[in-house]
Enzyme design. Structure first.
Site, PDB file in Angstrom:
ATOM      1  N   GLU A 163     -28.590 -38.984  56.932  1.00 10.02           N
ATOM      2  CA  GLU A 163     -29.768 -39.380  57.704  1.00 10.02           C
ATOM      3  C   GLU A 163     -29.721 -40.874  57.997  1.00 10.02           C
ATOM      4  O   GLU A 163     -29.415 -41.681  57.131  1.00 10.02           O
ATOM      5  CB  GLU A 163     -31.032 -39.049  56.907  1.00 10.02           C
ATOM      6  CG  GLU A 163     -32.316 -39.521  57.570  1.00 10.02           C
ATOM      7  CD  GLU A 163     -33.519 -39.430  56.645  1.00 10.02           C
ATOM      8  OE1 GLU A 163     -34.485 -40.183  56.869  1.00 10.02           O
ATOM      9  OE2 GLU A 163     -33.482 -38.624  55.693  1.00 10.02           O
ATOM     10  N   SER A 223     -35.937 -42.135  60.370  1.00 14.78           N
ATOM     11  CA  SER A 223     -37.129 -41.311  60.216  1.00 14.78           C
ATOM     12  C   SER A 223     -38.180 -41.848  61.182  1.00 14.78           C
ATOM     13  O   SER A 223     -38.357 -43.063  61.302  1.00 14.78           O
ATOM     14  CB  SER A 223     -37.638 -41.378  58.780  1.00 14.78           C
ATOM     15  OG  SER A 223     -38.790 -40.566  58.625  1.00 14.78           O
ATOM     16  N   ARG A 251     -26.904 -48.167  56.801  1.00 18.50           N
ATOM     17  CA  ARG A 251     -26.377 -46.808  57.047  1.00 18.50           C
ATOM     18  C   ARG A 251     -25.753 -46.699  58.434  1.00 18.50           C
ATOM     19  O   ARG A 251     -24.761 -45.980  58.625  1.00 18.50           O
ATOM     20  CB  ARG A 251     -27.484 -45.776  56.869  1.00 18.50           C
ATOM     21  CG  ARG A 251     -27.854 -45.542  55.422  1.00 18.50           C
ATOM     22  CD  ARG A 251     -28.711 -44.299  55.247  1.00 18.50           C
ATOM     23  NE  ARG A 251     -28.951 -44.012  53.843  1.00 18.50           N
ATOM     24  CZ  ARG A 251     -29.397 -42.852  53.385  1.00 18.50           C
ATOM     25  NH1 ARG A 251     -29.672 -41.868  54.237  1.00 18.50           N
ATOM     26  NH2 ARG A 251     -29.578 -42.657  52.091  1.00 18.50           N
ATOM     27  N   ARG A 309     -37.250 -50.665  47.864  1.00 15.42           N
ATOM     28  CA  ARG A 309     -37.629 -49.370  47.298  1.00 15.42           C
ATOM     29  C   ARG A 309     -37.113 -49.273  45.868  1.00 15.42           C
ATOM     30  O   ARG A 309     -35.912 -49.395  45.623  1.00 15.42           O
ATOM     31  CB  ARG A 309     -37.091 -48.221  48.149  1.00 15.42           C
ATOM     32  CG  ARG A 309     -37.739 -48.166  49.531  1.00 15.42           C
ATOM     33  CD  ARG A 309     -37.270 -46.970  50.328  1.00 15.42           C
ATOM     34  NE  ARG A 309     -37.915 -46.912  51.622  1.00 15.42           N
ATOM     35  CZ  ARG A 309     -39.038 -46.278  51.894  1.00 15.42           C
ATOM     36  NH1 ARG A 309     -39.658 -45.617  50.929  1.00 15.42           N
ATOM     37  NH2 ARG A 309     -39.560 -46.282  53.104  1.00 15.42           N
ATOM     38  N   GLU A 343     -36.301 -47.038  43.891  1.00 18.09           N
ATOM     39  CA  GLU A 343     -35.759 -45.716  43.597  1.00 18.09           C
ATOM     40  C   GLU A 343     -34.570 -45.867  42.652  1.00 18.09           C
ATOM     41  O   GLU A 343     -33.708 -46.718  42.857  1.00 18.09           O
ATOM     42  CB  GLU A 343     -35.319 -45.026  44.892  1.00 18.09           C
ATOM     43  CG  GLU A 343     -36.479 -44.796  45.865  1.00 18.09           C
ATOM     44  CD  GLU A 343     -35.982 -44.371  47.243  1.00 18.09           C
ATOM     45  OE1 GLU A 343     -34.863 -44.775  47.616  1.00 18.09           O
ATOM     46  OE2 GLU A 343     -36.717 -43.659  47.936  1.00 18.09           O
ATOM     47  N   ARG A 353     -24.788 -44.273  48.972  1.00 16.98           N
ATOM     48  CA  ARG A 353     -25.545 -44.386  50.224  1.00 16.98           C
ATOM     49  C   ARG A 353     -26.942 -44.975  50.048  1.00 16.98           C
ATOM     50  O   ARG A 353     -27.711 -45.027  51.008  1.00 16.98           O
ATOM     51  CB  ARG A 353     -25.661 -43.012  50.889  1.00 16.98           C
ATOM     52  CG  ARG A 353     -26.389 -41.971  50.053  1.00 16.98           C
ATOM     53  CD  ARG A 353     -26.636 -40.688  50.841  1.00 16.98           C
ATOM     54  NE  ARG A 353     -25.426 -39.992  51.171  1.00 16.98           N
ATOM     55  CZ  ARG A 353     -25.369 -38.894  51.925  1.00 16.98           C
ATOM     56  NH1 ARG A 353     -26.492 -38.388  52.409  1.00 16.98           N
ATOM     57  NH2 ARG A 353     -24.225 -38.305  52.178  1.00 16.98           N
ATOM     58  N   HIS A 354     -27.295 -45.410  48.839  1.00 16.71           N
ATOM     59  CA  HIS A 354     -28.637 -45.944  48.588  1.00 16.71           C
ATOM     60  C   HIS A 354     -28.583 -47.393  48.116  1.00 16.71           C
ATOM     61  O   HIS A 354     -27.686 -47.780  47.360  1.00 16.71           O
ATOM     62  CB  HIS A 354     -29.375 -45.107  47.537  1.00 16.71           C
ATOM     63  CG  HIS A 354     -29.811 -43.772  48.026  1.00 16.71           C
ATOM     64  ND1 HIS A 354     -29.045 -42.644  47.846  1.00 16.71           N
ATOM     65  CD2 HIS A 354     -30.925 -43.377  48.692  1.00 16.71           C
ATOM     66  CE1 HIS A 354     -29.672 -41.593  48.372  1.00 16.71           C
ATOM     67  NE2 HIS A 354     -30.811 -42.023  48.892  1.00 16.71           N
TER      68      HIS A 354
END
Length: 434
Positions: free
Chosen positions: A357, A360, A408, A211, A213, A219-220
């Protein structure tokens, strides 16, 4: 190495060949000790200088820390030794000498910044507490695979180089593929859905996702491990059942099989596998409970995504893993099915650790016309996804699934401060090497 004995297996009376790294050398004058470390632990090698060959003593005590050596000798009981035994060496061979100027201290006596540790990951993993994270990670993945097999899911591997992104948007890493534009896949979502329409019906995958991002948070990651599941003839409730079972299985396996690793991380006695059913809160109930905590500057309203502060406040309120269900349709991806009796509500769900989180998921839209409408509503061109959409014309069953973030899961399970600690060679905005 033929004839090698791991240090943990050395017993009094044995003649052994042990191999590993020089953890430290303690010179007390007439007697000295070399502490040798391998995968299984450490063992003390005793040098009585006046009673041994000078060359043997010089070789054993002149080597630098973290050099690789082979020691052959007899094992004797020694209650004062760290492991209750020691080796009296007959020979010491240096296989690879280490530079005396180490970029970090594998003994852990001197702390190093995370960036230094990641730049020198091989040395970093020589520390018991760091190695323990990855032994636990391996056990988690083993247990997860076993649980998926218990529920009759088949392991698959889907492409990581794709012509179109899973969800469109700008969060894609473009690459050149034989003169054509291609991308690193954001998720196996579309491919695992295609598999539930095949004879496999129920599938799982553990693999990398990418990703683009521009996050810079603890946390990413830009390359992460996704634990994915998809099942034909299942709804979102059944997908949540499997998700909960998988997470519990991971915790239970670590609790049962990783006590030494937990001790290395100072978690022995504190680590607990979650018990009881994970609460399932509707999105509406979630924002009401977040607002009631009074910890946000502004009250959340219907349609808002949950900010990090809101997730934290709700996690503290719930106190355990939990699900958020019945999200507004407008903030869930096009492939998530809406409730039959209320098209404003989706069957999408998130599974949360109290801190963040983890998952998903949801039931997927399996009806061709509705799926194409979803593409158009989100500004995506259905023709770009024809390989995916056309299969929904040929008998696609109702199906549901989820994606669980592997790092995570490890991060929250072990209380790590940064997700990069849960991956060997992390990839983020600043880090492309090693």
């Amino acid at each position: 190495m033929q004839g090698r004995t791991y240090t943990a297996d050395a017993e009094p009376g044995d003649t052994v060949k042990v191999a590993g790294w020089v953890h430290e050398i303690r010179d007390l004058g007439g007697i000295a000790f070399l502490i040798l470390r391998d995968k299984s632990g450490k063992i003390q090698v005793k040098f009585e200088k006046d009673e041994m060959d000078d060359d043997l003593v010089e070789t054993g005590l002149g080597v630098h820390r973290e050099s690789v050596v082979v020691v052959e000798g007899d094992v004797e009981e020694e209650p004062r030794a760290p492991t209750g035994v020691e080796v009296t060496p007959e020979s010491v061979e240096v296989l690879a000498d280490a530079d005396p100027e180490l970029p970090l201290d594998p003994s852990g006596k001197v702390d190093a910044e995370l960036s230094t540790r990641l730049d020198n990951r091989t040395l970093d993993l020589r520390k018991d507490e760091v190695k323990a994270i990855f032994e636990i990670r391996a056990e988690v993945l083993r247990a997860v695979r076993e649980k998926f097999r218990d529920v009759y899911a088949t392991e698959i591997n889907t492409p990581k180089i794709v012509a179109t992104g899973t969800e469109g948007g700008t969060e894609l890493f473009p690459i050149t593929y034989f003169g054509k534009e291609a991308f690193m896949n954001q998720s196996p979502q579309l491919f695992k859905q295609l598999m539930v329409g095949s004879g496999l019906e129920r599938v799982f995958e553990i693999g990398p996702i990418f990703r683009a991002e521009e996050h810079n948070t603890p946390r990413h990651l830009n390359e992460a491990t996704s634990i994915d599941f998809e099942s034909a003839f299942a709804d979102h409730q059944e997908a949540m059942d499997v998700c909960e079972a998988v997470v519990k299985a991971a915790y239970e396996a670590v609790d049962e099989n990783c006590q030494e690793e937990l001790e290395a991380l100072d978690l022995q006695g504190e680590f607990e596998a979650p018990e009881g059913d994970f609460p399932r809160l509707s999105y509406e109930e979630a924002i009401e409970r977040i607002n009631a905590t009074g910890k946000l500057d502004e009250q959340l309203v219907w349609g808002d995504d949950l900010p990090t502060e809101g997730e934290k406040a709700l996690g503290e309120d719930v106190g355990t893993h939990y699900f958020i269900t019945d999200w507004p349709s407008e903030i869930k991806p096009f492939y998530i099915k809406d409730h039959d009796d209320d098209e404003q509500l989706s069957t999408g769900f998130d599974m949360m650790h109290p801190n963040m989180e983890l998952v998903s998921g949801g039931q997927r839209e399996h009806r061709y016309e509705h799926l194409v409408e979803g593409f158009e509503q989100q500004g995506l061109d259905p023709e770009s996804f024809e390989y995916y959409t056309k299969m929904f014309k040929y008998g696609m069953p109702p199906h549901a699934g989820f994606g669980l973030g592997g790092e995570r899961l490890i991060m929250t399970m072990l209380g790590l401060g940064n997700i990069r600690e849960a991956v060997l060679f992390p990839r983020d905005r600043q880090r492309l090497s090693p």
